[in-house]
Design a protein around this motif. Structure first.
Motif, PDB file in Angstrom:
ATOM      1  N   LEU A  30     -68.620 -17.920 -19.168  1.00 50.97           N
ATOM      2  CA  LEU A  30     -68.903 -17.120 -20.035  1.00 50.97           C
ATOM      3  C   LEU A  30     -68.109 -15.996 -20.149  1.00 50.97           C
ATOM      4  O   LEU A  30     -67.901 -15.311 -21.007  1.00 50.97           O
ATOM      5  CB  LEU A  30     -70.345 -16.185 -20.341  1.00 50.97           C
ATOM      6  N   LYS A  31     -68.028 -15.328 -18.969  1.00 54.76           N
ATOM      7  CA  LYS A  31     -67.344 -14.183 -18.495  1.00 54.76           C
ATOM      8  C   LYS A  31     -65.859 -14.701 -18.760  1.00 54.76           C
ATOM      9  O   LYS A  31     -65.376 -13.094 -18.989  1.00 54.76           O
ATOM     10  CB  LYS A  31     -67.609 -14.071 -17.175  1.00 54.76           C
ATOM     11  N   ASN A  32     -65.570 -15.769 -18.732  1.00 53.38           N
ATOM     12  CA  ASN A  32     -64.392 -15.679 -19.062  1.00 53.38           C
ATOM     13  C   ASN A  32     -63.768 -16.247 -20.511  1.00 53.38           C
ATOM     14  O   ASN A  32     -62.467 -16.474 -20.959  1.00 53.38           O
ATOM     15  CB  ASN A  32     -63.776 -17.193 -18.195  1.00 53.38           C
ATOM     16  N   ALA A  33     -64.545 -16.373 -21.386  1.00 56.18           N
ATOM     17  CA  ALA A  33     -64.556 -17.062 -22.650  1.00 56.18           C
ATOM     18  C   ALA A  33     -63.896 -15.922 -23.803  1.00 56.18           C
ATOM     19  O   ALA A  33     -64.865 -15.108 -22.958  1.00 56.18           O
ATOM     20  CB  ALA A  33     -66.213 -17.421 -23.174  1.00 56.18           C
ATOM     21  N   PRO A  34     -63.477 -15.685 -24.346  1.00 56.46           N
ATOM     22  CA  PRO A  34     -62.351 -15.185 -25.739  1.00 56.46           C
ATOM     23  C   PRO A  34     -64.038 -14.694 -27.069  1.00 56.46           C
ATOM     24  O   PRO A  34     -64.764 -15.812 -26.893  1.00 56.46           O
ATOM     25  CB  PRO A  34     -62.037 -15.946 -26.813  1.00 56.46           C
ATOM     26  N   PHE A  69     -83.736 -17.495 -25.077  1.00 61.06           N
ATOM     27  CA  PHE A  69     -83.266 -19.314 -25.293  1.00 61.06           C
ATOM     28  C   PHE A  69     -82.904 -19.111 -24.499  1.00 61.06           C
ATOM     29  O   PHE A  69     -82.054 -18.431 -24.150  1.00 61.06           O
ATOM     30  CB  PHE A  69     -82.563 -18.075 -26.551  1.00 61.06           C
ATOM     31  N   MET A  70     -82.583 -20.316 -24.469  1.00 59.56           N
ATOM     32  CA  MET A  70     -81.562 -20.961 -23.015  1.00 59.56           C
ATOM     33  C   MET A  70     -80.646 -21.387 -23.699  1.00 59.56           C
ATOM     34  O   MET A  70     -80.567 -22.070 -25.370  1.00 59.56           O
ATOM     35  CB  MET A  70     -82.861 -22.277 -22.229  1.00 59.56           C
ATOM     36  N   LEU A  71     -79.316 -21.462 -22.833  1.00 55.35           N
ATOM     37  CA  LEU A  71     -78.024 -21.751 -23.496  1.00 55.35           C
ATOM     38  C   LEU A  71     -77.643 -22.461 -22.474  1.00 55.35           C
ATOM     39  O   LEU A  71     -77.178 -22.216 -21.136  1.00 55.35           O
ATOM     40  CB  LEU A  71     -77.134 -20.530 -24.033  1.00 55.35           C
ATOM     41  N   ASP A  72     -77.372 -23.686 -22.213  1.00 50.48           N
ATOM     42  CA  ASP A  72     -76.546 -24.656 -20.538  1.00 50.48           C
ATOM     43  C   ASP A  72     -74.944 -24.193 -20.863  1.00 50.48           C
ATOM     44  O   ASP A  72     -74.391 -24.842 -21.299  1.00 50.48           O
ATOM     45  CB  ASP A  72     -76.461 -25.702 -21.177  1.00 50.48           C
ATOM     46  N   ILE A  73     -75.238 -22.861 -20.073  1.00 49.64           N
ATOM     47  CA  ILE A  73     -72.874 -22.715 -19.766  1.00 49.64           C
ATOM     48  C   ILE A  73     -73.672 -21.578 -18.267  1.00 49.64           C
ATOM     49  O   ILE A  73     -74.719 -21.258 -18.225  1.00 49.64           O
ATOM     50  CB  ILE A  73     -73.159 -21.824 -20.647  1.00 49.64           C
ATOM     51  N   ASP A  74     -72.422 -21.984 -17.310  1.00 56.98           N
ATOM     52  CA  ASP A  74     -72.428 -21.124 -16.650  1.00 56.98           C
ATOM     53  C   ASP A  74     -72.222 -19.713 -15.904  1.00 56.98           C
ATOM     54  O   ASP A  74     -71.134 -19.513 -17.538  1.00 56.98           O
ATOM     55  CB  ASP A  74     -71.495 -22.079 -15.586  1.00 56.98           C
ATOM     56  N   VAL A  75     -72.614 -18.744 -16.322  1.00 53.17           N
ATOM     57  CA  VAL A  75     -72.407 -17.072 -16.434  1.00 53.17           C
ATOM     58  C   VAL A  75     -70.737 -16.623 -16.588  1.00 53.17           C
ATOM     59  O   VAL A  75     -70.146 -15.962 -17.322  1.00 53.17           O
ATOM     60  CB  VAL A  75     -73.470 -16.497 -15.226  1.00 53.17           C
ATOM     61  N   GLU A  76     -70.298 -17.393 -15.152  1.00 57.64           N
ATOM     62  CA  GLU A  76     -68.877 -17.422 -15.102  1.00 57.64           C
ATOM     63  C   GLU A  76     -67.913 -17.874 -16.600  1.00 57.64           C
ATOM     64  O   GLU A  76     -66.845 -17.855 -16.135  1.00 57.64           O
ATOM     65  CB  GLU A  76     -68.183 -18.054 -13.632  1.00 57.64           C
ATOM     66  N   GLU A 110     -83.664 -12.332 -24.980  1.00 55.27           N
ATOM     67  CA  GLU A 110     -83.177 -12.469 -24.382  1.00 55.27           C
ATOM     68  C   GLU A 110     -82.452 -14.377 -24.126  1.00 55.27           C
ATOM     69  O   GLU A 110     -83.034 -15.095 -24.901  1.00 55.27           O
ATOM     70  CB  GLU A 110     -83.657 -12.764 -22.578  1.00 55.27           C
ATOM     71  N   VAL A 111     -80.644 -14.241 -23.960  1.00 59.32           N
ATOM     72  CA  VAL A 111     -80.733 -15.434 -23.613  1.00 59.32           C
ATOM     73  C   VAL A 111     -79.925 -16.264 -22.168  1.00 59.32           C
ATOM     74  O   VAL A 111     -79.395 -14.778 -21.111  1.00 59.32           O
ATOM     75  CB  VAL A 111     -79.163 -15.915 -24.184  1.00 59.32           C
ATOM     76  N   CYS A 112     -80.505 -17.280 -21.528  1.00 59.71           N
ATOM     77  CA  CYS A 112     -80.246 -16.964 -20.448  1.00 59.71           C
ATOM     78  C   CYS A 112     -80.075 -18.416 -20.117  1.00 59.71           C
ATOM     79  O   CYS A 112     -80.007 -19.289 -21.073  1.00 59.71           O
ATOM     80  CB  CYS A 112     -81.653 -16.982 -19.547  1.00 59.71           C
ATOM     81  N   ASN A 113     -79.558 -18.848 -18.695  1.00 57.53           N
ATOM     82  CA  ASN A 113     -78.864 -20.550 -18.655  1.00 57.53           C
ATOM     83  C   ASN A 113     -79.697 -21.186 -17.767  1.00 57.53           C
ATOM     84  O   ASN A 113     -81.053 -20.517 -17.570  1.00 57.53           O
ATOM     85  CB  ASN A 113     -77.479 -20.330 -18.417  1.00 57.53           C
ATOM     86  N   MET A 114     -79.529 -22.661 -17.296  1.00 56.43           N
ATOM     87  CA  MET A 114     -80.479 -23.188 -16.935  1.00 56.43           C
ATOM     88  C   MET A 114     -80.371 -22.844 -15.707  1.00 56.43           C
ATOM     89  O   MET A 114     -81.814 -22.964 -15.397  1.00 56.43           O
ATOM     90  CB  MET A 114     -79.913 -24.936 -17.087  1.00 56.43           C
ATOM     91  N   GLN A 115     -80.331 -22.107 -15.052  1.00 59.87           N
ATOM     92  CA  GLN A 115     -80.537 -21.243 -13.707  1.00 59.87           C
ATOM     93  C   GLN A 115     -80.717 -20.055 -13.587  1.00 59.87           C
ATOM     94  O   GLN A 115     -81.480 -19.198 -12.563  1.00 59.87           O
ATOM     95  CB  GLN A 115     -78.716 -21.425 -12.578  1.00 59.87           C
ATOM     96  N   ASP A 116     -81.590 -20.404 -14.850  1.00 52.44           N
ATOM     97  CA  ASP A 116     -82.386 -18.504 -14.780  1.00 52.44           C
ATOM     98  C   ASP A 116     -81.361 -17.383 -15.152  1.00 52.44           C
ATOM     99  O   ASP A 116     -82.579 -16.481 -14.839  1.00 52.44           O
ATOM    100  CB  ASP A 116     -83.633 -18.503 -14.348  1.00 52.44           C
ATOM    101  N   GLU A 117     -80.518 -17.512 -14.938  1.00 52.58           N
ATOM    102  CA  GLU A 117     -79.365 -16.477 -15.157  1.00 52.58           C
ATOM    103  C   GLU A 117     -79.555 -15.597 -16.479  1.00 52.58           C
ATOM    104  O   GLU A 117     -79.225 -16.093 -16.933  1.00 52.58           O
ATOM    105  CB  GLU A 117     -78.406 -16.640 -14.620  1.00 52.58           C
TER     106      GLU A 117
END
Length: 97
Positions: A78-82, A69-76, A11-18
Motif C-alpha cells: 500500500l505504501k508503494n501504491a499510486p 473493514f479488512m483488506l487483504d494487502i500488505d502494508v508495504e 478503520e481499515v486493517c489488513n489480515m495481519q491486523d495492521e
C-alpha cells in the motif's frame, strides 16, 4: 444495511491486523445503485498529508464486531501504491454533469 455516515471514518486493517487507514468516502455507481469504491485515506497525521486510494468495494470485508473493514494487502504494498490527493476528489465533485 449501513448508512454512509456509519462507514465513513471506519478503520481499515489488513489480515495481519495492521492499520492501513480510514474510509474517507464512498463512490457510488448511481446507474446501477451500487457502491463501487471506498476512498481509503492513509499515511497522514491528523488528516494532514493523507494519500488517498480508490479501493474496489468488493475487496473490503466488513468486521462488524470490531467496527472496521479488512483488506487483504500488505502494508508495504500500500505504501508503494499510486494514490491521489484530496484535490482530485474536489475536482471530481465539481465536474458538470
Amino acid at each position: 444495511m449501513l448508512s454512509s455516515s456509519t462507514i465513513t471514518g471506519d478503520e481499515v486493517c489488513n489480515m495481519q491486523d495492521e492499520k492501513l487507514g480510514k474510509i474517507q468516502d464512498i463512490m457510488l455507481d448511481i446507474t446501477e445503485g451500487k457502491i463501487r469504491y471506498a476512498v481509503l485515506a492513509s499515511g497522514g497525521f491528523l488528516g494532514m498529508g493523507d494519500r488517498l486510494f480508490a479501493v474496489p468495494w468488493k475487496s473490503l470485508m466488513h468486521d462488524a464486531e470490531n467496527k472496521c473493514f479488512m483488506l487483504d494487502i500488505d502494508v508495504e504494498h500500500l505504501k508503494n501504491a499510486p494514490g491521489f490527493g484530496r484535490h482530485s476528489i474536489i475536482i471530481a465533485r465539481q465536474q458538470p454533469r
